[in-house]
Motif scaffolding. Sequence first.
Motif, PDB file in Angstrom:
ATOM      1  N   THR A  78       0.731  -1.357  -0.136  1.00  0.00           N
ATOM      2  CA  THR A  78      -0.042  -0.222   0.043  1.00  0.00           C
ATOM      3  C   THR A  78       0.955   1.221  -0.054  1.00  0.00           C
ATOM      4  OG1 THR A  78      -0.257  -0.187   2.357  1.00  0.00           O
ATOM      5  CG2 THR A  78      -1.959  -1.212   1.190  1.00  0.00           C
ATOM      6  N   GLY A  79       2.148   1.082   0.262  1.00  0.00           N
ATOM      7  CA  GLY A  79       3.006   2.313   0.143  1.00  0.00           C
ATOM      8  C   GLY A  79       3.545   2.458  -1.361  1.00  0.00           C
ATOM      9  N   ARG A  80       4.221   3.604  -1.416  1.00  0.00           N
ATOM     10  CA  ARG A  80       4.431   4.162  -2.582  1.00  0.00           C
ATOM     11  C   ARG A  80       5.501   3.237  -3.517  1.00  0.00           C
ATOM     12  NH1 ARG A  80       9.058   7.259  -4.165  1.00  0.00           N
ATOM     13  NH2 ARG A  80       9.395   7.595  -1.967  1.00  0.00           N
ATOM     14  N   MET A  81       6.400   2.859  -2.804  1.00  0.00           N
ATOM     15  CA  MET A  81       7.538   1.996  -3.661  1.00  0.00           C
ATOM     16  C   MET A  81       7.151   0.568  -3.630  1.00  0.00           C
ATOM     17  SD  MET A  81      10.180   3.619  -4.484  1.00  0.00           S
ATOM     18  CE  MET A  81      11.378   2.465  -4.502  1.00  0.00           C
TER      19      MET A  81
ATOM     20  N   LEU B 290       5.415  -4.240  -6.769  1.00  0.00           N
ATOM     21  CA  LEU B 290       3.814  -4.714  -7.169  1.00  0.00           C
ATOM     22  C   LEU B 290       3.694  -4.854  -8.869  1.00  0.00           C
ATOM     23  CD1 LEU B 290       1.611  -6.898  -6.698  1.00  0.00           C
ATOM     24  CD2 LEU B 290       0.357  -4.782  -6.181  1.00  0.00           C
ATOM     25  N   VAL B 291       3.447  -3.441  -9.237  1.00  0.00           N
ATOM     26  CA  VAL B 291       2.999  -3.215 -10.625  1.00  0.00           C
ATOM     27  C   VAL B 291       4.171  -3.374 -11.421  1.00  0.00           C
ATOM     28  CG1 VAL B 291       2.104  -1.430 -11.999  1.00  0.00           C
ATOM     29  CG2 VAL B 291       1.132  -1.995  -9.846  1.00  0.00           C
ATOM     30  N   ARG B 292       5.250  -2.902 -11.313  1.00  0.00           N
ATOM     31  CA  ARG B 292       6.189  -2.885 -12.323  1.00  0.00           C
ATOM     32  C   ARG B 292       7.393  -3.988 -12.337  1.00  0.00           C
ATOM     33  NH1 ARG B 292       7.638   3.737 -12.227  1.00  0.00           N
ATOM     34  NH2 ARG B 292       5.608   4.454 -12.631  1.00  0.00           N
TER      35      ARG B 292
ATOM     36  N   LEU C 111       3.852  -7.965 -11.247  1.00  0.00           N
ATOM     37  CA  LEU C 111       2.692  -7.904 -12.268  1.00  0.00           C
ATOM     38  C   LEU C 111       3.260  -7.849 -13.743  1.00  0.00           C
ATOM     39  CD1 LEU C 111      -0.306  -5.841 -10.446  1.00  0.00           C
ATOM     40  CD2 LEU C 111       0.227  -8.322 -10.448  1.00  0.00           C
ATOM     41  N   ALA C 112       4.225  -7.196 -13.869  1.00  0.00           N
ATOM     42  CA  ALA C 112       4.965  -7.144 -15.130  1.00  0.00           C
ATOM     43  C   ALA C 112       5.476  -8.331 -15.752  1.00  0.00           C
ATOM     44  CB  ALA C 112       6.139  -5.858 -15.217  1.00  0.00           C
ATOM     45  N   ILE C 113       6.112  -9.048 -14.674  1.00  0.00           N
ATOM     46  CA  ILE C 113       6.537 -10.663 -14.902  1.00  0.00           C
ATOM     47  C   ILE C 113       5.251 -11.434 -15.343  1.00  0.00           C
ATOM     48  CG2 ILE C 113       7.608 -12.675 -14.117  1.00  0.00           C
ATOM     49  CD1 ILE C 113       9.222 -10.627 -12.457  1.00  0.00           C
ATOM     50  N   ARG C 114       4.355 -11.258 -14.544  1.00  0.00           N
ATOM     51  CA  ARG C 114       2.915 -12.113 -15.056  1.00  0.00           C
ATOM     52  C   ARG C 114       2.626 -11.508 -16.504  1.00  0.00           C
ATOM     53  NH1 ARG C 114      -0.085 -13.990 -10.363  1.00  0.00           N
ATOM     54  NH2 ARG C 114      -1.993 -13.000 -11.206  1.00  0.00           N
ATOM     55  N   GLU C 115       2.324 -10.453 -16.833  1.00  0.00           N
ATOM     56  CA  GLU C 115       2.023  -9.959 -18.205  1.00  0.00           C
ATOM     57  C   GLU C 115       2.778 -10.273 -19.141  1.00  0.00           C
ATOM     58  OE1 GLU C 115       1.966  -5.594 -17.503  1.00  0.00           O
ATOM     59  OE2 GLU C 115       0.292  -5.553 -16.223  1.00  0.00           O
ATOM     60  N   GLN C 116       4.148 -10.612 -18.776  1.00  0.00           N
ATOM     61  CA  GLN C 116       4.904 -11.291 -20.064  1.00  0.00           C
ATOM     62  C   GLN C 116       4.914 -12.742 -19.969  1.00  0.00           C
ATOM     63  OE1 GLN C 116       9.129  -9.588 -18.864  1.00  0.00           O
ATOM     64  NE2 GLN C 116       9.198 -11.719 -17.634  1.00  0.00           N
ATOM     65  N   GLY C 117       4.072 -13.213 -19.199  1.00  0.00           N
ATOM     66  CA  GLY C 117       3.601 -14.711 -19.472  1.00  0.00           C
ATOM     67  C   GLY C 117       4.619 -15.559 -18.529  1.00  0.00           C
ATOM     68  N   GLY C 118       5.245 -14.732 -17.428  1.00  0.00           N
ATOM     69  CA  GLY C 118       5.980 -15.462 -16.488  1.00  0.00           C
ATOM     70  C   GLY C 118       7.360 -15.122 -16.604  1.00  0.00           C
ATOM     71  N   LEU C 119       8.325 -16.042 -15.978  1.00  0.00           N
ATOM     72  CA  LEU C 119       9.861 -15.939 -15.996  1.00  0.00           C
ATOM     73  C   LEU C 119      10.104 -17.103 -16.557  1.00  0.00           C
ATOM     74  CD1 LEU C 119      12.556 -14.234 -15.405  1.00  0.00           C
ATOM     75  CD2 LEU C 119      12.428 -15.278 -13.295  1.00  0.00           C
TER      76      LEU C 119
ATOM     77  N   ASP D 201      15.455  -2.852 -19.084  1.00  0.00           N
ATOM     78  CA  ASP D 201      14.269  -3.189 -18.583  1.00  0.00           C
ATOM     79  C   ASP D 201      13.953  -2.276 -17.170  1.00  0.00           C
ATOM     80  OD1 ASP D 201      11.552  -4.217 -17.610  1.00  0.00           O
ATOM     81  OD2 ASP D 201      12.366  -6.344 -17.778  1.00  0.00           O
ATOM     82  N   ASN D 202      12.823  -2.395 -16.396  1.00  0.00           N
ATOM     83  CA  ASN D 202      12.982  -1.680 -15.108  1.00  0.00           C
ATOM     84  C   ASN D 202      13.579  -2.292 -14.341  1.00  0.00           C
ATOM     85  OD1 ASN D 202      11.485  -1.846 -12.192  1.00  0.00           O
ATOM     86  ND2 ASN D 202      10.685  -0.072 -13.095  1.00  0.00           N
ATOM     87  N   GLY D 203      14.650  -1.233 -13.498  1.00  0.00           N
ATOM     88  CA  GLY D 203      15.562  -1.842 -12.509  1.00  0.00           C
ATOM     89  C   GLY D 203      15.174  -2.740 -11.471  1.00  0.00           C
ATOM     90  N   PHE D 204      14.070  -2.403 -10.850  1.00  0.00           N
ATOM     91  CA  PHE D 204      13.278  -3.369  -9.826  1.00  0.00           C
ATOM     92  C   PHE D 204      12.964  -4.467 -10.199  1.00  0.00           C
ATOM     93  CE2 PHE D 204      12.876   0.988  -8.059  1.00  0.00           C
ATOM     94  CZ  PHE D 204      13.044   0.847  -6.878  1.00  0.00           C
ATOM     95  N   LYS D 205      12.453  -4.674 -11.759  1.00  0.00           N
ATOM     96  CA  LYS D 205      11.951  -5.936 -12.022  1.00  0.00           C
ATOM     97  C   LYS D 205      13.258  -6.750 -12.483  1.00  0.00           C
ATOM     98  CE  LYS D 205       9.377  -7.371 -16.269  1.00  0.00           C
ATOM     99  NZ  LYS D 205      10.519  -7.898 -17.187  1.00  0.00           N
ATOM    100  N   ALA D 206      14.294  -6.115 -13.175  1.00  0.00           N
ATOM    101  CA  ALA D 206      15.526  -6.925 -13.457  1.00  0.00           C
ATOM    102  C   ALA D 206      15.948  -7.758 -12.243  1.00  0.00           C
ATOM    103  CB  ALA D 206      16.516  -5.951 -14.020  1.00  0.00           C
TER     104      ALA D 206
END
Length: 383
Positions: free
Chosen positions: A14-17, A23-25, A28-36, A329-334
Amino acid sequence: MTRRTVRIAMNGVTGRMGYRQHLVRSILAIREQGGLALGGGEVLWPEPVLVGRREHALREIAERHGLTEVATDLDAVLADDSIDIYFDAQVTSAREEALKKAVAAGKHIYTEKPTATDLAGALDLARLATSAGIKHGVVQDKLFLPGLLKLKRLIDGGFFGEILSVRGEFGYWVFEGDWQEAQRPSWNYRSEDGGGIVVDMFPHWEYVLHELFGRVTSVSAHVTTHVPRRWDEQGKPYDATADDSAYGIFQLEGGTVAQINSSWSVRVNRDELVEFQVDGTHGSAVAGLRNCRVQHRSATPKPVWNPDLPVTESFRDQWQQVPDNAEFDNGFKAQWELFLRHIALDEPYHWDLLAGARGVQLAELGLRSHAEGRRLDVPELSL
């Protein structure tokens, strides 16, 4: 295609980061690409369980993104054998206790920093997790920024020759909250709640310096609160008891000197919110979040100091942009993907709780350096 599910208890979304980046970037972004993709026709599918204190806020986020599992009882979540990973993005003051519970429950850990409010707690966490035989990682996102990846490419390619110095500028004006809403939460400015720019940013500077240029061996810092009165999310005034600006000098192993200014009370007159200038015998570079520009010694002009005449050249135009040469890619996601591969495939991963403890150590010593008015050595940590 075989799908392997990994269930992640995500505390602090629920916090900003926690919400935006993790969560989102990331998840959820990993899920949107079909998983890892793990290779061999296998895909890792992250399944988040949203954890926090405010059930209504968790449910609103879950409904917005088509998720189903939320929980307000952390103990019950950690007792669930189907949970593989515990992730923590809470306020710092709540993190250490929650991480210890996760270790005791045998969960793998991935966490924001600082990992604890003091070095003793951070080292205790690292020792407990190592003894428990679980995998553990700490977010060190700035290493994965395009600008710093380009900077590392230059370092690895020998562009600089001998690196002499690093100068960093970070910060922006955070509104006081009276006539314009503050863009950071009010707890950041209360030391009793774990706030302060030193505890927030010195852990970042530790891993950036350590990974790119060398281990920090000493620190000298001046710390202050430039804006002593602010207004919280309810519009109520409060005294800012935490530091909002820090000016640090760091000696690095090998002789390089780094100077980094960090401030939430500075107006931006640079291309990006953070920039690092690296000067070496063969060339220099200025790297930000996304961009990196260079000046090689063969193309270095010869300016002459003459205050009696106006400047007739644009110094910025004398630098060359480093090309992307890759998709970033997004640094957090990477970093999430690297940690998930560490969990699933046991691939090497060194950004662990001991690395997180080094960040806590540097913040602690930075504050002590200011309080005592002297430079302090930074001992090398071990478990």
